[in-house]
Design a protein around this motif. Structure first.
Motif, short mmCIF file in Angstrom:
data_model
loop_
_atom_site.label_atom_id
_atom_site.label_comp_id
_atom_site.label_asym_id
_atom_site.label_seq_id
_atom_site.Cartn_x
_atom_site.Cartn_y
_atom_site.Cartn_z
N ARG A 205 0.82 -1.21 0.00
CA ARG A 205 0.00 0.00 0.00
C ARG A 205 0.86 1.26 0.00
N ARG A 206 1.86 1.30 0.86
CA ARG A 206 2.64 2.52 1.04
C ARG A 206 3.58 2.79 -0.13
N ARG A 207 4.07 1.73 -0.76
CA ARG A 207 5.12 1.91 -1.74
C ARG A 207 4.67 1.67 -3.19
N ILE A 208 3.47 1.10 -3.38
CA ILE A 208 3.01 0.81 -4.74
C ILE A 208 1.63 1.41 -5.01
N THR A 209 0.63 0.92 -4.32
CA THR A 209 -0.74 1.29 -4.70
C THR A 209 -1.09 2.73 -4.33
N ALA A 210 -0.69 3.19 -3.15
CA ALA A 210 -1.02 4.57 -2.76
C ALA A 210 -0.34 5.60 -3.67
N PRO A 211 0.95 5.49 -3.94
CA PRO A 211 1.56 6.47 -4.85
C PRO A 211 0.92 6.50 -6.24
N LEU A 212 0.48 5.34 -6.73
CA LEU A 212 -0.11 5.29 -8.07
C LEU A 212 -1.61 5.64 -8.07
N GLY A 213 -2.19 5.81 -6.90
CA GLY A 213 -3.62 6.12 -6.83
C GLY A 213 -4.51 4.92 -7.09
N MET A 214 -4.01 3.73 -6.79
CA MET A 214 -4.80 2.49 -6.97
C MET A 214 -5.65 2.28 -5.72
N GLU A 215 -6.74 3.03 -5.63
CA GLU A 215 -7.52 3.10 -4.40
C GLU A 215 -8.26 1.81 -4.07
N ASP A 216 -8.52 0.98 -5.08
CA ASP A 216 -9.31 -0.23 -4.84
C ASP A 216 -8.45 -1.50 -4.81
N THR A 217 -7.15 -1.34 -4.59
CA THR A 217 -6.23 -2.47 -4.62
C THR A 217 -5.62 -2.69 -3.25
N GLY A 218 -5.65 -3.94 -2.80
CA GLY A 218 -5.04 -4.29 -1.52
C GLY A 218 -5.49 -5.66 -1.07
N TYR A 219 -5.09 -6.02 0.11
CA TYR A 219 -5.45 -7.30 0.70
C TYR A 219 -6.67 -7.13 1.60
N ASN A 220 -7.44 -8.20 1.77
CA ASN A 220 -8.58 -8.21 2.69
C ASN A 220 -9.48 -6.98 2.50
N PRO A 221 -10.19 -6.90 1.38
CA PRO A 221 -10.98 -5.70 1.08
C PRO A 221 -12.03 -5.42 2.14
N ALA A 222 -12.20 -4.13 2.43
CA ALA A 222 -13.15 -3.73 3.46
C ALA A 222 -14.58 -3.84 2.98
N ASP A 223 -14.83 -3.52 1.71
CA ASP A 223 -16.19 -3.53 1.18
C ASP A 223 -16.41 -4.81 0.38
N ARG A 224 -16.85 -5.85 1.03
CA ARG A 224 -17.04 -7.14 0.36
C ARG A 224 -18.20 -7.13 -0.61
N SER A 225 -19.11 -6.18 -0.48
CA SER A 225 -20.27 -6.14 -1.37
C SER A 225 -19.85 -5.81 -2.81
N ARG A 226 -18.68 -5.23 -2.97
CA ARG A 226 -18.19 -4.90 -4.31
C ARG A 226 -17.35 -6.01 -4.93
N THR A 227 -17.10 -7.07 -4.20
CA THR A 227 -16.20 -8.10 -4.69
C THR A 227 -16.94 -9.17 -5.50
N ALA A 228 -16.21 -9.79 -6.41
CA ALA A 228 -16.73 -10.92 -7.17
C ALA A 228 -16.57 -12.19 -6.35
N ALA A 229 -17.63 -12.94 -6.23
CA ALA A 229 -17.57 -14.20 -5.48
C ALA A 229 -16.67 -15.19 -6.19
N THR A 230 -16.07 -16.08 -5.43
CA THR A 230 -15.26 -17.15 -6.02
C THR A 230 -15.94 -18.50 -5.75
N GLU A 231 -15.29 -19.35 -4.99
CA GLU A 231 -15.73 -20.74 -4.92
C GLU A 231 -16.54 -21.05 -3.67
N TYR A 232 -17.41 -22.04 -3.81
CA TYR A 232 -18.07 -22.63 -2.64
C TYR A 232 -17.15 -23.72 -2.12
N GLN A 233 -16.55 -23.50 -0.94
CA GLN A 233 -15.55 -24.43 -0.42
C GLN A 233 -16.10 -25.23 0.75
N THR A 234 -15.82 -26.50 0.71
CA THR A 234 -16.18 -27.40 1.81
C THR A 234 -14.97 -27.89 2.59
#
Length: 546
Positions: A205-234
């Motif tokens: 975040r500090r050295r790549i995404t924030a300087p470039l203005g990549m506001e929606d990029t990172g780990y463990n997104p806060a707004d899960r409602s905007r994310t694409a679902a992946t797999e149903y895992q058992t």
């Protein structure tokens, strides 16, 4: 000075691109999102973006970010969530690019050397004979590590899982083989954290995404409602995974790992792609020096044919880059259905994000869609004639064989010489040169030799010895000279391009077609265009933008 480029949308035609292949690629992506005879689509939804010369020339959004309730059942129709341009995707192994950039920053700043033993910075990594493994070998997947370990199920906590990776022995001697391994990038993630003294997500975040203005990029997104679902895992029993990293090992490491865990949008990845094309800067902010970007896309794996690799970046991988592939094409794919292709030669990029594992990883590969998206942009890029005002081009994406045939040539007893310039990106079936002495009823091969006169030294480099009648190849995007000796007699010549259904490429271009004999010039295609009969070949003018 850092680049002040800010991406904006432009029509393909305004940049000299052909809009038709881009539109065709969009249509194909929509087709893949439709239900198949198997009862499900290739993927639930997709967001794609194409860029060229600092502008966005193609966009598409289709399908669903959430459609299924479990591995087989759909949600009620009114609960389906449509894809949006700003849908956030689990990038899976595309995350490795962020770790690799962070390592490149360490190298640039002098904290680590590319050829340094990893154990010089992570002493515990020396265990079990790994003391000589270098940073470069981890970045290029030549360390000898096995592909993965079941960290999430075999070890009880994050600390023991990291310890297991650093302690694990090699499967092969370092530098002896290419084997793609998540363990390489997990180790590099630990290296980044150790040397910067911060968690990996903070560094990114500090050295790549924030300087470039990549506001929606990172780990463990806060707004899960905007994310694409992946797999149903058992196993593990996580249910429908959405807004958490799909990769089980990354999940067991808290969602932050060197090999997986980054979430992003198509627009944010476009910013990253443009920053790399511009030498490590975007919008007035620099994350890498141009020399470091060059290092990222230098092939360090020339000893391993077919596995070209820069530092973390895959190079020249036609299986998903299609006709954008070449020595200066870099990118990566992700298991969840993501891909990034950055073509430095044409200053272009093609990004396709799908949620192909929603709801099951068993529904198949999306490589056909990745290739279609990259092919659309590559085919939109016109081929500039080498020297004449007009060249002849045939695209091998067409399922029909293309032929370009001369008028009858009366070659006297002294024979004649055929010369033409050639640019080939046609997959494995290639271009055939043939002659007919019975007005086109039967055709026989004509042997020709090829020389590359595009070397920076200005000297001739033979790139193909005399061949039977066929040449193929991909990615070089350089004009070469072809020469053939013609036997006496009245004859027709033809160039025949056979389509390659699997890896069609951009096709073939011909220029400076001339036949000369003892009696003078028998054919000069530039000044005698009516002497050529085309079926599937199109003339291209010099006003094209390369």
């Amino acid at each position: 000075m850092p680049s002040d480029t800010i991406l904006s949308d432009a029509s393909p035609a305004s940049l000299g691109l052909d809009p038709a292949p881009i539109a065709e690629a969009v249509a194909r992506i929509h087709t893949y999102g439709e239900d198949t005879p198997d009862g499900h689509p290739l993927f639930a939804g997709a967001v794609g973006i194409m860029g060229h010369a600092g502008r966005i020339v193609g966009r598409d959004v289709s399908g669903w970010a959430l459609r299924y309730s479990d591995a087989t059942a759909e949600l009620p129709r009114d609960e389906w969530v449509p894809m949006r341009t700003d849908t956030i995707f689990d990038l899976a192994s595309v995350s490795k690019l962020f770790t690799s950039i962070a390592v490149a920053q360490l190298i640039e700043e002098g904290h680590v050397c590319l050829e340094s033993p990893v154990a010089a910075h992570l002493p515990e990594f020396a265990a079990n004979g790994k003391e000589a493994v270098t940073v470069r070998q981890l970045l290029t997947h030549t360390s000898g590590y096995p592909p993965e370990l079941p960290l999430w199920s075999a070890w009880p906590d994050q600390a023991s899982r990291i310890e297991a990776v650093l302690d694990h022995p090699l499967a092969d001697p370092a530098g002896s083989t290419y084997r793609y391994s998540d363990l390489n990038l997990i180790t590099l993630g630990v290296l980044v954290e150790r040397l910067y003294g911060e968690p990996l997500d903070v560094v990114v975040r500090r050295r790549i995404t924030a300087p470039l203005g990549m506001e929606d990029t990172g780990y463990n997104p806060a707004d899960r409602s905007r994310t694409a679902a992946t797999e149903y895992q058992t196993a593990p029993p996580r249910g429908m995974v959405r807004g958490e990293v799909h990769d089980e090992n990354a999940w067991s490491l808290g969602g932050v790992a060197g090999h997986a865990g980054v979430f992003s949008t198509a627009d944010d990845l476009a910013i990253l792609s443009q920053a790399l094309l511009d030498g490590g800067a975007y919008g007035g902010h620099r994350i890498l020096d141009p020399s470091s970007v060059e290092l990222l896309v230098t092939d360090f794996n020339q000893a391993f044919a077919g596995d070209s690799h820069g530092l973390g970046f895959e190079l020249d991988q036609r299986w998903y880059m299609d006709a954008l592939s070449g020595p200066r094409s870099a990118g990566h794919t992700g298991y969840t259905g993501t891909s990034v292709v950055i073509d430095f030669a044409s200053r272009s990029f093609a990004i396709l994000l799908t949620n192909r594992v929603h709801p099951s990883r068993d529904w198949g590969s999306v490589n056909i869609a990745r290739r279609a998206w990259a092919h659309g942009l590559a085919s939109a890029l016109p081929i500039r004639p080498q020297e004449e005002r007009t060249s002849w081009c045939a695209g091998s994406s067409d399922a029909t064989t293309a032929t370009l045939t001369t008028a009858p040539l009366a070659v006297d007893a002294g024979g004649a010489r055929l010369g033409f310039d050639l640019l080939v990106d046609s997959g494995e079936t290639g271009l055939h040169l043939e002659r007919s002495t019975d007005a086109g009823t039967t055709w026989t091969p004509v042997a020709f030799a090829v020389k590359d006169r595009g070397t920076t030294s200005g000297t001739d480099e033979t790139v193909a010895a005399t061949v039977e009648d066929t040449i193929d190849g991909s990615g070089t995007r350089r004009w070469v000279e072809a020469r053939a000796a013609l036997e006496p007699g009245t004859q027709l010549l033809r160039w025949r391009l056979v389509p390659d259904a699997n890896h069609p490429g951009r096709g073939v271009a011909l220029d400076r077609i001339r036949v000369t004999g003892s009696q003078g010039v028998l054919l000069d295609a530039e000044h005698q265009p009516d002497a050529l009969t085309s079926a599937g070949w199109q003339p291209t003018g010099r006003d094209a933008v390369a």
